[in-house]
Design a protein around this motif. Structure first.
Motif: not given
Length: 446
Positions: A314-324, A329-331, A372-379, A409-413
């Motif tokens: 999950k890569v959340p984006l605001t309407p202004q393009g800011e990354v959340g 998730a592995t469930r 939705a955004p998608s990046v191979i390293t996160l996958n 996993h929360r890669p940004r933190t």
């Protein structure tokens, strides 16, 4: 090949605590019937415990026996619900077990009559801490041994009457067999695993499963490759644009493992062709985003007792393009242990939309045409977590068998959290009282 019995983890915990805690306790399992990857499968959906002194009493021929009234009531329930009747008791021992002569004589005296009453499979299961043996009597008069008893928990328990023979050395997989063992490598070779969704995450899952030596893969996806998919699809090329994702996944799997057996289904997961193959697997990886895929895989897990892993990014984006806050998730989704509905991972409104034809689904989206955004390293991060758990589970290398937590996993933190699954008290999918779910194959269509 042969008959197997699958017991959901929570039922297994109650059963083993009851009968393995004392040689003077018995129980009955009521089980559905389904086809499996290596033969017929009994699907335990309900446990009836026999109370010592009332339901489990001194036997006329042996030390203890189920009381006649207890047997009568359980067999009538099995008949009325179209379920197999399996009587359970324990013997002393560790990794070998078998029925005594007294046990077998009692089966021959009683099971033909019980089978006539119920019209279903009847039989017995005998347990030790690390072994199980079964004696099954079929409605057509045949008698079968139970090849294995499976418990899909943190470590996938596969109990037999005696330890499996040592696996043959495999020079191709020598380095990983030094961790998994020859028998572990042989276990992977015998498994049938489904991957639902062959995009960014699914493409990596297929590559890793094939290279690990999984013997059979079921590949399910109805989409074709687009140009924007290429950065995330393993070994994809410009010439693959327009080809089915199942074709690319199959090509990569064969390149990784020429001996792999493949079933390619270029259909959505809810199509009959997909579901027929899905429920005949040992494990399911869910790498599709849609609520329909989640719903139908959840149904397969609960009705057919097939463990699954849901993998997502999950890569959340605001309407202004800011990354959340990015998270992967592995469930782990286990039968009877808190399903995707219980954990609010299926939205009824989105499910209703997702079940419509493609053009209607597109028209109903809140923001049409915005991917939705998608990046191979996160996958890769999500897929590796999922496959590592699967491998360690099927070869029994997890430290805690009861650890069923999801991994976030929360890669940004650089944070990694565990989330235990929630279960609704009367969930209609993952509880024995549910009208649609646990082990219901046979009485309710998928």
């Amino acid at each position: 090949m042969g008959w197997s019995l699958t017991i959901p983890p929570k039922i297994w915990d109650r059963l083993s605590d009851h009968v393995l805690g004392s040689a003077a306790r018995g129980a009955v399992l009521l089980a559905g019937l389904a086809d499996g990857p290596r033969g017929p499968r009994l699907l335990a959906r309900e446990l009836i415990l026999a109370d010592e002194g009332t339901d489990y009493v001194p036997g006329e021929f042996g030390h203890r026996a189920l009381a006649p009234t207890f047997v009568r009531d359980a067999v009538i329930r099995a008949r009325d619900e179209g379920l197999a009747y399996i009587a359970v008791h324990a013997h002393l021992g560790l990794d070998h077990v078998g029925f005594s002569e007294i046990d077998l004589a009692s089966h021959e005296r009683g099971y033909p009559s019980l089978g006539q009453i119920s019209g279903q499979v009847v039989g017995a299961l005998v347990l030790t801490d690390h072994a199980a043996a079964g004696d099954l009597w079929l409605p057509d008069g045949r008698r079968e041994e139970l090849a294995e008893t499976i418990v899909p928990t943190g470590n996938l328990l596969r109990l037999r009457s005696q330890p499996a023979a040592e696996g043959c050395p495999d020079s191709l997989h020598d380095r990983q067999a030094r961790l998994l063992g020859d028998l572990g490598q042989e276990t992977l070779r015998r498994l049938r695993v489904a991957v639902v969704g062959l995009g960014g995450v699914g493409s990596i899952l297929v590559e890793e499963l094939a290279r690990l030596g999984v013997g059979e893969l079921v590949l399910i996806d109805d989409e074709a490759v687009e140009k924007t998919n290429l950065p995330r699809l393993v070994a994809s090329e410009l010439g693959d644009i327009g080809r089915l994702k199942t074709e690319l996944a199959a090509r990569n799997a064969r390149r990784a493992n020429p001996d792999v057996h493949l079933t390619e289904i270029a259909q959505r997961v809810e199509r009959p062709e997909s579901l027929e193959e899905l429920v005949r697997c040992d494990w399911i990886f869910l790498a599709a985003d849609g609520d329909a895929a989640r719903h139908w895989v959840n149904a397969a897990v609960q009705q057919y007792l097939v463990p699954a892993t849901q993998v997502g990014v999950k890569v959340p984006l605001t309407p202004q393009g800011e990354v959340g806050q990015i998270h992967t998730a592995t469930r782990l989704v286990l039968p009877g242990s808190g399903c995707l509905w219980c954990n609010r991972l299926i939205d009824p409104t989105r499910l209703a939309i997702d079940m419509h034809p493609a053009e209607e689904r597109e028209a109903a989206q809140y923001i049409p045409g915005v991917p939705a955004p998608s990046v191979i390293t996160l996958n890769t991060l999500a897929a590796a977590e999922a496959v590592n758990h699967f491998v360690l589970s099927v070869v029994g290398l997890h430290d805690e068998e009861g650890d069923h937590a999801s991994v976030i996993h929360r890669p940004r933190t650089r944070q990694r959290d565990l989330q235990n699954p929630r279960q609704g008290q009367n969930c209609r999918w993952c509880t024995s009282s549910g009208q649609l779910g646990l082990g219901r194959r046979g009485s309710t269509p998928l």
